[in-house]
Design a protein around this motif. Sequence first.
Motif, PDB file in Angstrom:
ATOM      1  N   VAL A 180      -2.920  -2.687  -9.206  1.00 13.88           N
ATOM      2  CA  VAL A 180      -3.855  -2.140  -8.224  1.00 13.88           C
ATOM      3  C   VAL A 180      -3.331  -0.825  -7.656  1.00 13.88           C
ATOM      4  O   VAL A 180      -4.100   0.109  -7.412  1.00 13.88           O
ATOM      5  CB  VAL A 180      -4.112  -3.171  -7.107  1.00 13.88           C
ATOM      6  N   THR A 181      -2.018  -0.751  -7.455  1.00 13.77           N
ATOM      7  CA  THR A 181      -1.440   0.505  -6.974  1.00 13.77           C
ATOM      8  C   THR A 181      -1.691   1.632  -7.966  1.00 13.77           C
ATOM      9  O   THR A 181      -2.095   2.751  -7.583  1.00 13.77           O
ATOM     10  CB  THR A 181       0.072   0.327  -6.750  1.00 13.77           C
ATOM     11  N   LEU A 182      -1.475   1.368  -9.252  1.00 12.95           N
ATOM     12  CA  LEU A 182      -1.738   2.388 -10.275  1.00 12.95           C
ATOM     13  C   LEU A 182      -3.216   2.748 -10.330  1.00 12.95           C
ATOM     14  O   LEU A 182      -3.583   3.923 -10.472  1.00 12.95           O
ATOM     15  CB  LEU A 182      -1.269   1.879 -11.638  1.00 12.95           C
ATOM     16  N   ALA A 183      -4.095   1.719 -10.202  1.00 12.88           N
ATOM     17  CA  ALA A 183      -5.529   1.987 -10.232  1.00 12.88           C
ATOM     18  C   ALA A 183      -5.959   2.824  -9.038  1.00 12.88           C
ATOM     19  O   ALA A 183      -6.810   3.718  -9.153  1.00 12.88           O
ATOM     20  CB  ALA A 183      -6.300   0.663 -10.260  1.00 12.88           C
ATOM     21  N   ALA A 239      -9.160   9.343   7.130  1.00  9.25           N
ATOM     22  CA  ALA A 239      -9.605   7.952   7.297  1.00  9.25           C
ATOM     23  C   ALA A 239     -10.907   7.697   6.556  1.00  9.25           C
ATOM     24  O   ALA A 239     -11.103   6.641   5.948  1.00  9.25           O
ATOM     25  CB  ALA A 239      -9.761   7.623   8.780  1.00  9.25           C
ATOM     26  N   GLN A 240     -11.824   8.674   6.595  1.00  3.81           N
ATOM     27  CA  GLN A 240     -13.086   8.511   5.880  1.00  3.81           C
ATOM     28  C   GLN A 240     -12.873   8.510   4.374  1.00  3.81           C
ATOM     29  O   GLN A 240     -13.474   7.717   3.644  1.00  3.81           O
ATOM     30  CB  GLN A 240     -14.044   9.632   6.282  1.00  3.81           C
ATOM     31  N   LEU A 241     -12.042   9.425   3.898  1.00  6.51           N
ATOM     32  CA  LEU A 241     -11.750   9.451   2.459  1.00  6.51           C
ATOM     33  C   LEU A 241     -11.041   8.179   2.016  1.00  6.51           C
ATOM     34  O   LEU A 241     -11.320   7.635   0.940  1.00  6.51           O
ATOM     35  CB  LEU A 241     -10.884  10.674   2.133  1.00  6.51           C
ATOM     36  N   LEU A 242     -10.122   7.702   2.842  1.00  5.56           N
ATOM     37  CA  LEU A 242      -9.418   6.466   2.526  1.00  5.56           C
ATOM     38  C   LEU A 242     -10.383   5.293   2.434  1.00  5.56           C
ATOM     39  O   LEU A 242     -10.315   4.474   1.514  1.00  5.56           O
ATOM     40  CB  LEU A 242      -8.359   6.205   3.595  1.00  5.56           C
ATOM     41  N   SER A 243     -11.309   5.219   3.391  1.00 13.03           N
ATOM     42  CA  SER A 243     -12.293   4.140   3.376  1.00 13.03           C
ATOM     43  C   SER A 243     -13.197   4.224   2.156  1.00 13.03           C
ATOM     44  O   SER A 243     -13.565   3.205   1.556  1.00 13.03           O
ATOM     45  CB  SER A 243     -13.121   4.188   4.657  1.00 13.03           C
ATOM     46  N   LEU A 244     -13.543   5.451   1.753  1.00 14.99           N
ATOM     47  CA  LEU A 244     -14.422   5.639   0.604  1.00 14.99           C
ATOM     48  C   LEU A 244     -13.782   5.134  -0.689  1.00 14.99           C
ATOM     49  O   LEU A 244     -14.386   4.362  -1.448  1.00 14.99           O
ATOM     50  CB  LEU A 244     -14.764   7.123   0.482  1.00 14.99           C
ATOM     51  N   ARG A 287     -14.347   1.356  -3.092  1.00 15.00           N
ATOM     52  CA  ARG A 287     -14.582   1.257  -4.542  1.00 15.00           C
ATOM     53  C   ARG A 287     -13.563   0.321  -5.191  1.00 15.00           C
ATOM     54  O   ARG A 287     -13.914  -0.516  -6.028  1.00 15.00           O
ATOM     55  CB  ARG A 287     -14.506   2.637  -5.179  1.00 15.00           C
ATOM     56  N   ILE A 288     -12.309   0.444  -4.814  1.00 15.08           N
ATOM     57  CA  ILE A 288     -11.272  -0.406  -5.406  1.00 15.08           C
ATOM     58  C   ILE A 288     -11.482  -1.863  -5.006  1.00 15.08           C
ATOM     59  O   ILE A 288     -11.322  -2.775  -5.824  1.00 15.08           O
ATOM     60  CB  ILE A 288      -9.885   0.099  -4.978  1.00 15.08           C
ATOM     61  N   ALA A 289     -11.861  -2.092  -3.752  1.00 18.76           N
ATOM     62  CA  ALA A 289     -12.097  -3.466  -3.299  1.00 18.76           C
ATOM     63  C   ALA A 289     -13.228  -4.113  -4.084  1.00 18.76           C
ATOM     64  O   ALA A 289     -13.144  -5.291  -4.466  1.00 18.76           O
ATOM     65  CB  ALA A 289     -12.406  -3.475  -1.807  1.00 18.76           C
ATOM     66  N   VAL A 326      -2.894  -3.645  -0.649  1.00 18.26           N
ATOM     67  CA  VAL A 326      -1.961  -2.871  -1.469  1.00 18.26           C
ATOM     68  C   VAL A 326      -2.550  -1.509  -1.813  1.00 18.26           C
ATOM     69  O   VAL A 326      -1.873  -0.472  -1.753  1.00 18.26           O
ATOM     70  CB  VAL A 326      -1.608  -3.656  -2.742  1.00 18.26           C
ATOM     71  N   ALA A 327      -3.841  -1.492  -2.163  1.00 21.25           N
ATOM     72  CA  ALA A 327      -4.490  -0.227  -2.498  1.00 21.25           C
ATOM     73  C   ALA A 327      -4.539   0.700  -1.286  1.00 21.25           C
ATOM     74  O   ALA A 327      -4.342   1.920  -1.414  1.00 21.25           O
ATOM     75  CB  ALA A 327      -5.900  -0.495  -3.010  1.00 21.25           C
ATOM     76  N   ARG A 328      -4.803   0.140  -0.119  1.00 19.38           N
ATOM     77  CA  ARG A 328      -4.842   0.969   1.088  1.00 19.38           C
ATOM     78  C   ARG A 328      -3.485   1.624   1.336  1.00 19.38           C
ATOM     79  O   ARG A 328      -3.413   2.822   1.659  1.00 19.38           O
ATOM     80  CB  ARG A 328      -5.244   0.112   2.288  1.00 19.38           C
ATOM     81  N   ARG A 329      -2.424   0.843   1.166  1.00 17.05           N
ATOM     82  CA  ARG A 329      -1.080   1.388   1.361  1.00 17.05           C
ATOM     83  C   ARG A 329      -0.796   2.498   0.353  1.00 17.05           C
ATOM     84  O   ARG A 329      -0.251   3.564   0.703  1.00 17.05           O
ATOM     85  CB  ARG A 329      -0.056   0.265   1.232  1.00 17.05           C
TER      86      ARG A 329
END
Length: 279
Positions: free
Chosen positions: A169-172, A195-200, A204-206, A266-269
């Motif tokens: 997931v980190t690589l993705a 924060a907005q870009l992170l949420s966007l 998608r990853i979630a 994990v993806a958020r981090r």
Amino acid sequence: MRRLLPDQRRRAAPWIVGLMTFVSLVVGVAGLAVIGAVADLSEAAEGRWSLQVTGTPADAARAEALIGGARGVERIDKVPEAELRRTLGQWLGPAAEQLDLPLPTLATVSMSPGSDGKGLAARLQREVPAARLTPYSAELAPLLATLRGLAVLVGGLLVVLAAALAGAVTLAARATLDSNRATLEVLHGIGATDAQLLSLVQRRIALDVLAGSAAGALAALVVMVAALIPARGMLGGYGGGPWVAAGGIALLALLPLVQAVLATLVARRALQQALAEGS
């Protein structure tokens, strides 16, 4: 803002997560079955002892009388001679019926909880040297140790799979961020916050992780049902019974959600670190 990111329909993340979910569920349910088998075998062996007399019929009668009169002994189930000869026939074939072989006396001794089985076994050994009284738990000890080792191995495999999922997931997440770097920079330039870009990107990853987990869980359910239907006649033995079935259903229902939450965190981090490096 979501429409500005291209829809990559051939993303690998859902497939990787689905495969890991499938393997995790199959391994986890197998581990539950092993734990259930250990519990069933331990319960079945509780208070049960095996009597073997290799001497004369008089020795067998003395051993049975001594055990039958001891405190805590509930019953003695003697193995019929015909059954012993049938078992011997599986090894010797038709010759077993023609050979006049002396057969030992075998019996199962059931004792109430708290009985001094070891003391009774020692007394029997002194008074009837040809007789031996051993607990079922001692005879099953190597098997139980092997099953417990398999349960520990299953736990280790689940930990390794969780670590592999986190790495994938980190690589993705980083790949998604890198492939859309130009679009994200444009959004950042017109006023979008980190924060907005992170949420966007995180959304998608979630969704990818949740879709992959659901697909893997469905595939695992189909495979396990197909595997258990032919073996339904054996499940009444040492298979864990209803407890394993309930545990398997709970694992099947919760693992995709747990993996989706874990993968999202994990993806958020990973995204936070990537955005910090790029800023």
